[in-house]
Motif scaffolding. Structure first.
Motif, PDB file in Angstrom:
ATOM      1  N   ILE A  73       0.836  -1.202   0.000  1.00  0.00           N
ATOM      2  CA  ILE A  73       0.000   0.000   0.000  1.00  0.00           C
ATOM      3  C   ILE A  73       0.871   1.253   0.000  1.00  0.00           C
ATOM      4  CG2 ILE A  73      -0.253   0.202   2.504  1.00  0.00           C
ATOM      5  CD1 ILE A  73      -3.242   0.800   1.969  1.00  0.00           C
ATOM      6  N   LYS A  74       0.453   2.246  -0.750  1.00  0.00           N
ATOM      7  CA  LYS A  74       1.157   3.532  -0.800  1.00  0.00           C
ATOM      8  C   LYS A  74       0.543   4.454   0.250  1.00  0.00           C
ATOM      9  CE  LYS A  74       3.839   2.480  -4.184  1.00  0.00           C
ATOM     10  NZ  LYS A  74       5.161   2.021  -3.832  1.00  0.00           N
ATOM     11  N   VAL A  75       1.398   5.120   0.999  1.00  0.00           N
ATOM     12  CA  VAL A  75       0.953   5.963   2.101  1.00  0.00           C
ATOM     13  C   VAL A  75       1.393   7.400   1.854  1.00  0.00           C
ATOM     14  CG1 VAL A  75       1.122   6.331   4.587  1.00  0.00           C
ATOM     15  CG2 VAL A  75       1.114   4.016   3.681  1.00  0.00           C
ATOM     16  N   ASN A  76       0.527   8.321   2.193  1.00  0.00           N
ATOM     17  CA  ASN A  76       0.838   9.736   2.087  1.00  0.00           C
ATOM     18  C   ASN A  76       1.780  10.106   3.229  1.00  0.00           C
ATOM     19  OD1 ASN A  76       0.862  12.537   2.262  1.00  0.00           O
ATOM     20  ND2 ASN A  76      -1.290  12.743   1.700  1.00  0.00           N
ATOM     21  N   GLU A  77       3.036  10.398   2.893  1.00  0.00           N
ATOM     22  CA  GLU A  77       4.027  10.679   3.928  1.00  0.00           C
ATOM     23  C   GLU A  77       3.746  11.990   4.658  1.00  0.00           C
ATOM     24  OE1 GLU A  77       8.113   9.714   3.320  1.00  0.00           O
ATOM     25  OE2 GLU A  77       7.619   8.156   1.861  1.00  0.00           O
ATOM     26  N   GLU A  78       2.997  12.892   4.047  1.00  0.00           N
ATOM     27  CA  GLU A  78       2.605  14.123   4.745  1.00  0.00           C
ATOM     28  C   GLU A  78       1.676  13.809   5.913  1.00  0.00           C
ATOM     29  OE1 GLU A  78       0.997  16.797   1.840  1.00  0.00           O
ATOM     30  OE2 GLU A  78       2.937  17.069   0.851  1.00  0.00           O
TER      31      GLU A  78
END
Length: 158
Positions: free
Chosen positions: A127-132
């Motif tokens: 899964i890709k996660v929003n690092e912000e």
């Protein structure tokens, strides 16, 4: 599974041993007083409060979260280091399997301390996660230390 690491530092006017004691050793009682309405309670579910123990943090109504279970990994009183892993709860959402945290309080030249926090976010699958979002969450975690600092300054005998 992916791993995202986030590190933050914050300066505090409280000496390392005192802030460590407030956050780690007396945290179950002191933290809800320092952030009323945000953290309602902390409860030890398993163990004696040392490494391997499981505790639950219960959040206030307006926070958007209900609870998180944390496994205590390391309590190093001499070096003011606390390591714990968030293992269950809605704080993890559907993106994270767990979040491992290391908190270290070091002496600063002005008599206070530097709180160094490092977190490893273990994602579920690829899964890709929003690092912000992770950065914003870590900022909230670091804000807890400022709240404890304010509480200790207002209540020096705590």
């Amino acid at each position: 599974m992916g791993v995202i690491t986030c590190e933050k530092e914050i300066a505090l006017s409280i000496p390392p041993a005192k802030i460590f004691k407030a956050f780690v050793l007396d945290g179950n009682h002191l933290i809800p007083k320092a952030v009323p309405g945000v953290i309602e309670s902390l409860a030890l579910l398993e163990g004696d409060g040392g490494p391997g123990s499981i505790k639950q943090v219960n959040f206030g109504e307006g926070t958007g979260y209900k609870y998180v279970k944390e496994r205590i990994d390391v309590i190093d009183k001499e070096n003011c280091i606390y390591e714990y892993t968030m293992i269950e709860g809605d704080v993890l959402g559907s993106e994270f399997e767990k979040v491992s945290n290391v908190v270290k309080f070091e002496a600063s030249p002005d008599g206070g301390s530097i709180c160094k926090g490092s977190s490893k976010y273990y994602t579920i699958g690829d899964i890709k996660v929003n690092e912000e979002e992770i950065d914003a969450f870590k900022e909230k975690q670091m804000g807890l230390f400022k709240a404890i600092e304010a509480y200790l300054l207002a209540n020096p005998d705590a």
